[in-house]
Structure formats: structure tokens, C-alpha cells
Design an enzyme around this catalytic site. Structure first.
Site, PDB file in Angstrom:
ATOM      1  N   HIS A   1       0.864  -1.191   0.000  1.00  0.00           N
ATOM      2  CA  HIS A   1       0.000   0.000   0.000  1.00  0.00           C
ATOM      3  C   HIS A   1       0.903   1.244   0.000  1.00  0.00           C
ATOM      4  O   HIS A   1       1.956   1.244   0.626  1.00  0.00           O
ATOM      5  CB  HIS A   1      -0.903  -0.014   1.238  1.00  0.00           C
ATOM      6  CG  HIS A   1      -1.999   1.005   1.165  1.00  0.00           C
ATOM      7  ND1 HIS A   1      -1.761   2.342   1.387  1.00  0.00           N
ATOM      8  CD2 HIS A   1      -3.312   0.890   0.859  1.00  0.00           C
ATOM      9  CE1 HIS A   1      -2.897   3.003   1.229  1.00  0.00           C
ATOM     10  NE2 HIS A   1      -3.855   2.152   0.906  1.00  0.00           N
TER      11      HIS A   1
ATOM     12  N   GLU B   1      -3.983   1.858  -7.264  1.00  0.00           N
ATOM     13  CA  GLU B   1      -4.379   2.872  -6.292  1.00  0.00           C
ATOM     14  C   GLU B   1      -3.523   4.123  -6.463  1.00  0.00           C
ATOM     15  O   GLU B   1      -2.471   4.255  -5.827  1.00  0.00           O
ATOM     16  CB  GLU B   1      -4.174   2.348  -4.866  1.00  0.00           C
ATOM     17  CG  GLU B   1      -5.106   1.225  -4.475  1.00  0.00           C
ATOM     18  CD  GLU B   1      -5.456   1.339  -3.001  1.00  0.00           C
ATOM     19  OE1 GLU B   1      -6.644   1.263  -2.684  1.00  0.00           O
ATOM     20  OE2 GLU B   1      -4.552   1.543  -2.175  1.00  0.00           O
TER      21      GLU B   1
HETATM   22  P1  PGA Z   1      -9.869   5.580   0.372  1.00  0.00           P
HETATM   23  O1  PGA Z   1      -8.530   4.714   0.480  1.00  0.00           O
HETATM   24  O2  PGA Z   1     -10.994   4.662   0.047  1.00  0.00           O
HETATM   25  O3  PGA Z   1      -9.990   6.225   1.715  1.00  0.00           O
HETATM   26  O4  PGA Z   1      -9.606   6.586  -0.709  1.00  0.00           O
HETATM   27  C1  PGA Z   1      -8.281   3.608  -0.340  1.00  0.00           C
HETATM   28  C2  PGA Z   1      -7.104   2.873   0.182  1.00  0.00           C
HETATM   29  O5  PGA Z   1      -6.204   3.473   0.792  1.00  0.00           O
HETATM   30  O6  PGA Z   1      -7.032   1.639   0.013  1.00  0.00           O
END
Ligand code: PGA
Length: 221
Positions: free
Chosen positions: A97, A146
């Protein structure tokens, strides 16, 4: 991937006590019953065990993911959690992440070690990339696209761009690709598209189970 799609993951990050997670499970489990895809909850490490017991005892159709695993197999690494220690508690692990890359200086090499440890423990890595050119560790099957600007910002990527990125990522291997970044009940459906974006990773809008249920419902048909 053997799991049914869409794959919808709730990443609670460092939020919620056990009591709150227990309530979350009770509320969401009701909607999980008829969900055609795979629902995954990712709580903090201390709650994987209790969550796993509760899911088993009640037959909930919810799977679990850890938010990380150690790059070390086991041993004298104070504060770490080895994949082999949680192998009976979760089916998936979120690895790479951007918050871990940024705040904990996780390099591509470290992430490869984490992926390997997860796989040796029969835990399926959900490998996060920030764009189509982020290196993907060997053996990964599920990739979460992401973009950092979209995480927790209320400013999601456009579905068009997310799909273009997913397309490029799929050219690099036979990956299941999911999208994460400011997903909400309003926009969830626009991201998921058969054979292109196979699911979503949600953090902020997974904290309130009612918001999360809206997302589940949006991607159910
Ligand atoms: P969010 O985060 O849904 O708060 O934008 C997504 C994530 O960090 O996996």
C-alpha cells in the site's frame, strides 16, 4: 484467481476497536449473503483472530485480509507479524500500500520478500501499485491500482483512466485488477467492468457499514 468477482475489500487501516469491528461484521454479513462476488474485510492485526472466529461461528460470507505481513519469515524481529503466524486467520494480505511505501520506506525488494512470505504461508497477496509502471513482484495474481492522489482525498481517478491503467497492467500479466481511491456508493459501479476492473478496494467509505453496504449494492448487479 479462484475467487468470484467483483472482489470488494474494506481496508479499515488503523481504525476501529474490536467492538466496532464486531458490529461491522454483523451489519455487513446480512448483505454479504446474496453478494455474487467476494467480500473481504481487512482489520488491523490484533483483530484478525476474533474476526476469523466470529466469521466461522456464524458462517458469514466474508473473508479476511491482513493489511501487511513481515518481510521476515519469523524470529527476532520485535513488533513484526510473520505471514506464517496468521496463515490460519486470513486468506489475503494487502502488500505494498502506498502508505507503507511512503511511511515505512518499503522498497520493491522488501515488497518482493513480503509477497514470497505470504505465498509460502498460502496467503494471497493483494499487491498495490500506484500506476501502470510500478514494478509488480513475481508471483502476484491480484493487483490493486491505487493512485496516491485519489487515496482518502475524495478525488477519485476517472473511470476512463482507471480502466486504461488496468488495461496496461493486464498486458503485463494475467492479473486480477481492482481499483482503489475515494470509492463511494455513488461512483463504485463506474469503476467495475467485467474483464477489466474486477473489483474495488475501499477505505474511508468502508468505515461506516452503511456506506459500505451502498457500495456492495452498487456493484451487485
Ligand atoms: P480511500 O482509500 O478509500 O480512503 O480513498 C483507499 C485505500 O487506501 O485503500
Amino acid at each position: 484467481m479462484n475467487e468470484n468477482t467483483p472482489l470488494v475489500i474494506a481496508n479499515l487501516k488503523a481504525n476501529k476497536t474490536w467492538d466496532e469491528i464486531s458490529t461491522w461484521l454483523d451489519v455487513v454479513a446480512h448483505y454479504a449473503e446474496d453478494f455474487p462476488g467476494t467480500l473481504v474485510l481487512s482489520p488491523a492485526f490484533p483483530f484478525l483472530s476474533a474476526a476469523s472466529q466470529k466469521i466461522k461461528a456464524n458462517g458469514f460470507k466474508i473473508k479476511l485480509a491482513s493489511q501487511d505481513v513481515s518481510r521476515f519469515e519469523q524470529g527476532a524481529y520485535t513488533g513484526e507479524v510473520a505471514a506464517s503466524q496468521i496463515k490460519d486467520l486470513c486468506q489475503f494480505a494487502i502488500i505494498g500500500h502506498s502508505e507503507r511505501r511512503q511511511n515505512f520506506a518499503e522498497s520493491d525488494e522488501i515488497l518482493s520478500q513480503k509477497v514470497l512470505n505470504a505465498q509460502n504461508a498460502t496467503i494471497i497477496p493483494i499487491f498495490c501499485v500506484q500506476d501502470q509502471s510500478t514494478p509488480i513482484a513475481e508471483g502476484v495474481e491480484i493487483v490493486a491500482y491505487e493512485p496516491t492522489f485519489a487515496i482518502g482525498s475524495g478525488n477519485p481517478d476517472t473511470p476512463e483512466n482507471a480502466k486504461a491503467q488496468a488495461k496496461e497492467i493486464k498486458k503485463r500479466g494475467a492479473y486480477t485488477v481492482i481499483y482503489g481511491g475515494s470509492v463511494s456508493g455513488q461512483n463504485a459501479k463506474s469503476f467495475v467492468e467485467k474483464d477489466l476492473i474486477d473489483g474495488i478496494l475501499v477505505a474511508t467509505n468502508s468505515l461506516d457499514p452503511q456506506n459500505f453496504i451502498r457500495i456492495i449494492e452498487a456493484v451487485s448487479d
